[in-house]
Design an enzyme around this catalytic site. Structure first.
Site, short mmCIF file in Angstrom:
data_model
loop_
_atom_site.label_atom_id
_atom_site.label_comp_id
_atom_site.label_asym_id
_atom_site.label_seq_id
_atom_site.Cartn_x
_atom_site.Cartn_y
_atom_site.Cartn_z
N GLU A 135 1.18 -1.40 0.03
CA GLU A 135 0.13 0.07 0.25
C GLU A 135 0.57 1.24 -0.34
O GLU A 135 2.03 1.35 0.33
CB GLU A 135 -1.31 0.17 1.32
CG GLU A 135 -0.49 -0.32 2.32
CD GLU A 135 -1.13 -0.87 3.37
OE1 GLU A 135 -2.60 -1.10 3.52
OE2 GLU A 135 -1.04 0.21 4.41
N LYS A 137 2.83 4.59 1.19
CA LYS A 137 3.12 5.49 2.49
C LYS A 137 2.94 6.48 1.89
O LYS A 137 3.30 7.59 1.31
CB LYS A 137 4.94 4.69 2.17
CG LYS A 137 5.58 5.59 3.89
CD LYS A 137 6.98 4.77 4.16
CE LYS A 137 7.44 4.94 5.22
NZ LYS A 137 7.18 6.71 5.90
N ASP A 139 3.08 10.23 3.70
CA ASP A 139 4.08 11.14 4.78
C ASP A 139 2.65 12.27 5.51
O ASP A 139 2.49 13.65 5.28
CB ASP A 139 4.08 12.95 3.32
CG ASP A 139 5.46 12.46 3.63
OD1 ASP A 139 6.17 11.60 4.72
OD2 ASP A 139 6.63 13.06 3.18
N TYR A 246 -3.72 1.85 9.15
CA TYR A 246 -3.47 0.65 8.52
C TYR A 246 -2.98 -0.20 9.44
O TYR A 246 -1.72 -1.63 8.53
CB TYR A 246 -2.18 1.17 7.39
CG TYR A 246 -1.38 2.40 8.81
CD1 TYR A 246 -0.69 2.03 9.57
CD2 TYR A 246 -1.53 3.73 8.58
CE1 TYR A 246 0.17 2.82 10.29
CE2 TYR A 246 -0.39 4.76 8.49
CZ TYR A 246 0.20 4.11 9.85
OH TYR A 246 1.14 5.23 10.41
N LYS A 334 11.13 3.20 -0.44
CA LYS A 334 11.23 4.55 -0.93
C LYS A 334 11.32 5.01 -2.26
O LYS A 334 12.45 4.69 -3.10
CB LYS A 334 12.19 5.16 -0.36
CG LYS A 334 12.02 5.39 1.47
CD LYS A 334 10.58 6.24 1.77
CE LYS A 334 10.62 6.58 3.49
NZ LYS A 334 11.36 7.14 3.90
N CYS A 429 26.84 43.08 3.61
CA CYS A 429 25.28 42.42 3.98
C CYS A 429 24.46 43.35 3.46
O CYS A 429 24.44 44.69 3.46
CB CYS A 429 25.27 43.15 5.47
SG CYS A 429 24.10 42.90 6.26
N CYS A 432 22.38 45.81 5.74
CA CYS A 432 23.23 46.87 6.37
C CYS A 432 24.43 47.32 5.96
O CYS A 432 24.63 48.65 5.97
CB CYS A 432 23.54 46.68 7.86
SG CYS A 432 24.85 45.76 8.04
N CYS A 447 28.14 38.62 8.15
CA CYS A 447 28.15 40.75 7.91
C CYS A 447 28.92 40.48 9.20
O CYS A 447 29.48 40.34 10.57
CB CYS A 447 26.30 40.45 8.33
SG CYS A 447 26.35 42.86 8.92
N CYS A 453 23.38 46.06 12.45
CA CYS A 453 22.76 44.52 11.60
C CYS A 453 21.41 44.34 12.07
O CYS A 453 21.30 44.08 12.38
CB CYS A 453 23.19 43.47 11.27
SG CYS A 453 22.98 42.73 9.20
S1 IVH Z 1 2.75 0.66 8.28
C1 IVH Z 1 4.26 -1.23 12.69
N1 IVH Z 1 1.33 0.99 6.75
O1 IVH Z 1 5.90 5.59 7.88
C2 IVH Z 1 5.07 -0.20 11.71
N2 IVH Z 1 3.19 3.22 8.00
O2 IVH Z 1 8.03 5.35 8.15
C3 IVH Z 1 3.44 -0.23 11.19
N3 IVH Z 1 3.00 4.96 7.53
O3 IVH Z 1 5.41 5.18 11.38
C4 IVH Z 1 3.83 1.49 9.97
N4 IVH Z 1 1.95 4.98 5.38
O4 IVH Z 1 4.02 6.55 10.20
C5 IVH Z 1 2.54 1.46 7.84
N5 IVH Z 1 0.66 2.03 4.34
C6 IVH Z 1 1.39 2.44 5.24
C7 IVH Z 1 2.04 4.15 6.14
C8 IVH Z 1 2.65 3.55 7.04
C9 IVH Z 1 2.63 5.94 6.18
C10 IVH Z 1 4.55 5.93 8.29
C11 IVH Z 1 4.00 5.43 9.42
C12 IVH Z 1 5.29 4.95 10.05
C13 IVH Z 1 6.42 4.92 9.02
C14 IVH Z 1 7.24 4.89 9.63
#
Ligand code: IVH
Length: 795
Positions: A135, A137, A139, A246, A334, A429, A432, A447, A453
């Site tokens: 799935e 990830k 941010d 998740y 990543k 600078c 100033c 500076c 300044c």
């Molecule tokens: S599973 C036991 N699934 O990424 C670990 N984490 O870099 C449970 N995160 O701390 C995490 N999307 O905050 C999981 N689909 C996803 C995620 C996810 C984002 C975050 C989560 C974790 C961090 C680790």
């Protein structure tokens, strides 16, 4: 990006071993302030100005200096508190099951390794099935929701994994979070997931903030974090936060046999899930999923930084367990940093609180992986030169999960054919107009107008009134910041005209919030008391000259005694500072001091310079030959070789020598650098400070405002001692006392202790194995004492 420094510190050049105590102390102080500043921005304001990597570099630098100088560790050292700065105001909660992080994979091989590791750990044979859930990830920031009998009772941030903050009231305002779950539901159920903000909502929110003149969030992640960690949940309620579930924390009974099953149950209770997700049966299908999501990445409504692979069967997850802070059964794959091309409209220079000049690229706004970027860091002067970045260039901008986008390269093929010039870095600078200088070995230009300044003013004023400086009661740092913000005090001298100007303020100080007549008059009395009498060393220290800490300020006060003598001494030293050519020659390996002196004495005569310049016009001659011809007696073969290596051509060498001879240090310079605790670095700063007219004006203004600087008073009893006022030098190994002891004793008797011998030295005290200093004393006819004779003299 605000007006703060973009971590020039990660590039500080001197190794901890090369720092003097004075430098180490100054740098630790600066680091403590810097790190605290960035910690507050990150943890409490959710508005970091530097990348995590740059932040880590600051912390590492701090720790390395502390390892070398343990005695200098400050009470407020970041090493005693790093990362432990959660926003205050939230209750701490221990997690029933720790909240883990994830291991990272970058290359396809890392994914192959992950799968192989899992299979090996479980003892699976070839052909045995092993399924995964893949799935996106997201941010955002992770959050744990605790339900008891179907009711949401608590929501916690991850914190350090073991303990987080209670953000229940805020999480209840998030639309995606159900307050009650339909039965059947376990008695205890913890749902873990990510609080995040959709990109579109983020951009709209920032636009609205910009219109209201509020500070902008750097990216959706920071916006989500900043919104969740509001002490007033009605603010959170107004923010467009979302939640994906998740994973599970504590559960009182199993809810499914697989990760996929967990997703289904979560969906049934009304949670949103990370989508698109897929069932995968091995490396190949995992990588296919990864590529597929990467192609769709920009079209997803939210920011992702990778995908997550999880072993599907929960019984296998259980067997796999976790190592340190990450599960063995999952990994994050990543995506590389996102890049885009755009035009560089201009380069602007920001001045940080410490005077560091930082170049910022002003760009034609461009969408980099979903975020509109219009500014990027160019790091520093050298980076601009190295990449040959020019205004008008097409540049490649990168956003690597980091907060501040970077310029990675110039697309040179697209450079306009005419009219493009290499960027000329400013020498003054922009805030100033004071001279901006770059120290030997540093990448940062700073500076020198610290006191005038505007970018540095608050910081300098804070220092000016600090405890070891003017220490004015009732004028603490908080008040200084308040007065500065409201324009009451903009430079040190303003402090001393406050009372005079007070009736013109609206309102006068007594009517300001938190003040009354009594506190106002007490403040004026305290200021007047300091005006009437301030110790010279406090006055010097208060000016906040780099590398001039309290110890150096005291040394200077002791040596120059009065403020007038000190000012005169500094002006003379500034005029007598050696030129760069002289300094280069003196740091050249393989050429000793006697040889250098011989060369410079020769080049001091105009006839000789003319003669050498004639040789420089003869193309066939090498540096070594010319030296052998003109200076055979003074310069031996090895030294000539070293010179020939350093100076490429005869004209180079001749001009460098002529220049060095013309700008030799004068006696006032020698006097300054020979003081113990001063040295070249601090001396250069002092000279630089006095060369800047703005700085001289500040000192003049203070004195004109009636600030009375008390001359240094040698300790009582010292004046009657036989060595009072004498300059002494210790050399060789002492037997009855240590060097520091000898120095302290001599100073307590009113003597000045110098580091090197000059005609001004009164006594040289020679211990065992005294070397060149003793020889020099003999040459100059300075009185030499044995350790015993010295002890007899001072009793
Ligand atoms: S599973 C036991 N699934 O990424 C670990 N984490 O870099 C449970 N995160 O701390 C995490 N999307 O905050 C999981 N689909 C996803 C995620 C996810 C984002 C975050 C989560 C974790 C961090 C680790």
């Amino acid at each position: 990006m605000s007006n703060a420094s973009l971590s020039p510190a990660s590039l500080r050049a001197l190794a901890p071993d090369e720092l003097t105590v004075e430098q180490a102390q100054a740098e630790l102080a600066a680091l403590a302030a810097d790190i605290a500043h960035h910690n507050t921005l990150y943890h409490q304001k959710d508005a970091p100005e530097i990348s995590d990597a740059d932040f880590d570099a600051l912390v590492r630098r701090n720790n390395a200096i502390e390892a070398r100088f343990p005695e200098l560790r400050r009470a407020d050292s970041p090493s005693l508190s790093v990362g432990a700065a959660p926003a205050s105001g939230f209750r701490k909660v221990r997690h029933a099951v720790p909240m883990l992080s994830l291991d990272n994979a970058f290359a396809p091989e890392d994914v192959t390794d992950f799968v192989a590791r899992v299979r090996r750990f479980l003892g699976l044979k070839e052909g045995d099935a092993l399924d995964f859930v893949a799935e996106p990830k997201i941010d955002g920031l992770s959050c744990s929701l605790r339900y008891q009998n179907g009711d949401l009772v608590q929501a916690t941030t991850r914190g350090d994994g073991a303990e987080g903050e209670d953000v229940t009231a805020n999480v209840r305002t998030i639309r995606d979070v159900p307050h009650t779950l339909p039965a059947p539901v376990p008695a205890v159920l913890e749902v873990r997931g990510e609080v995040y903000m959709n990109r579109g909502d983020f951009l709209a929110m920032n636009t609205a903030r910009a219109e209201r003149g509020e500070p902008l969030f750097a990216n959706p992640r920071n916006a989500a974090a900043g919104s969740l960690r509001q002490l007033d949940s009605s603010i959170t309620a107004g923010r467009p936060l979302c939640f994906f579930g998740y994973a599970l924390g504590e559960v009182s009974e199993p809810i499914a046999g697989t990760q996929w099953g967990v997703r289904e149950r979560l969906k049934g209770w009304g949670f949103q899930l990370n989508r698109p997700a897929e069932h995968c049966d091995g490396v190949e299908s995992l990588l296919r999923f990864y590529d597929g999501i990467q192609r769709r990445r920009a079209t997803l409504p939210f920011d992702i930084d990778g995908v997550v692979y999880k072993v599907d069967r929960l019984d296998l997850q259980e067997r796999l367990g976790f190592v340190s802070r990450a599960p063995r059964w999952a990994t994050a794959h990543k995506y590389p940093a996102e890049q885009a091309q755009t035009r560089l409209k201009a380069i602007t220079i920001q001045v940080g609180r410490t005077g560091a000049l930082t170049p910022v690229a002003e760009l034609e706004p461009v969408n980099v992986g979903g975020v509109v970027v219009s500014r990027a860091t160019l790091h520093n002067e050298d980076e601009i030169a190295r990449k040959d970045v020019r205004v008008g260039d097409l540049v490649i901008v990168q956003r690597a999960g980091d907060v501040i986008p970077q310029i990675v390269a110039v697309v040179e093929s697209q450079r306009p054919e005419s009219g493009s010039e290499p960027y000329a870095y400013p020498t003054h600078c922009p805030e100033c107009g004071s001279l901006a200088v770059r120290e030997e070995g540093e990448v940062v230009r700073r500076c020198t107008g610290g006191l005038v300044c505007p970018a540095q003013a608050v910081e300098r004023l804070r220092h000016f009134v600090s405890r070891d400086a003017f220490d004015i009661e009732g004028l603490g740092e908080k008040t200084i910041v308040e007065f500065w913000t409201d324009g009451l005090v903009r430079s040190p001298v303003d402090i001393f005209t406050l009372e005079q100007r007070n009736e013109g303020f609206t309102p006068p100080i007594r009517d300001r919030f938190g003040w009354d007549v009594v506190s106002q008059d007490k403040l004026f009395a305290a200021i007047n008391q300091r005006r009437a009498a301030i110790d010279l060393h406090r006055f010097i220290f208060a000016l906040g000259i780099r590398h001039v800490g309290e110890v150096t300020a005291k040394t200077l006060a002791k040596h120059y005694r009065t403020v007038d003598a000190w000012i005169a001494g500094m002006n003379e030293a500034a005029a007598a500072m050696p030129g760069q050519a002289w300094q280069d020659l003196h740091t050249l390996k393989g050429v000793g001091p006697t040889t250098v002196e011989g060369i410079l004495a020769w080049f001091a005569h105009a006839d000789n310079v003319a003669n050498a310049r004639f040789y420089a016009t003869q193309p066939t001659l090498s540096v070594e030959t010319v030296i052998a011809t003109l200076l055979s007696k003074t310069v031996k073969r090895p030294a000539a070789k070293a010179l020939a290596e350093r100076y490429a051509t005869v004209p180079d060498w001749v001009e460098a020598m002529a220049e060095a001879a013309a700008h030799r240090p004068g006696p006032a310079w020698g006097e300054l650098v020979s003081l113990s605790d001063v040295g070249t670095v601090a001396a250069e700063e002092l000279a630089g400070f006095f060369l800047e007219p703005n700085n001289r004006a500040v000192i003049g203004d203070l004195l004109a405002a009636g600030v009375t600087v008390i001359p240094y008073e040698p300790p009582k009893g010292a004046t009657s001692s036989p060595v009072a006022g004498k300059t002494v030098v210790f050399t060789g190994t002492l037997t009855t006392m240590t060097r520091p002891e000898a120095k302290a004793r001599a100073e307590s008797l009113g003597a000045k202790v110098a580091g090197s011998v000059s005609a001004k030295t009164d006594y040289v005290i020679c211990g065992a194995d005294a070397g060149s200093k003793a020889a020099k004393a003999r040459d100059l006819g300075v009185t030499i004492l044995s350790e015993e004779e010295w002890c007899a003299l001072v009793g």
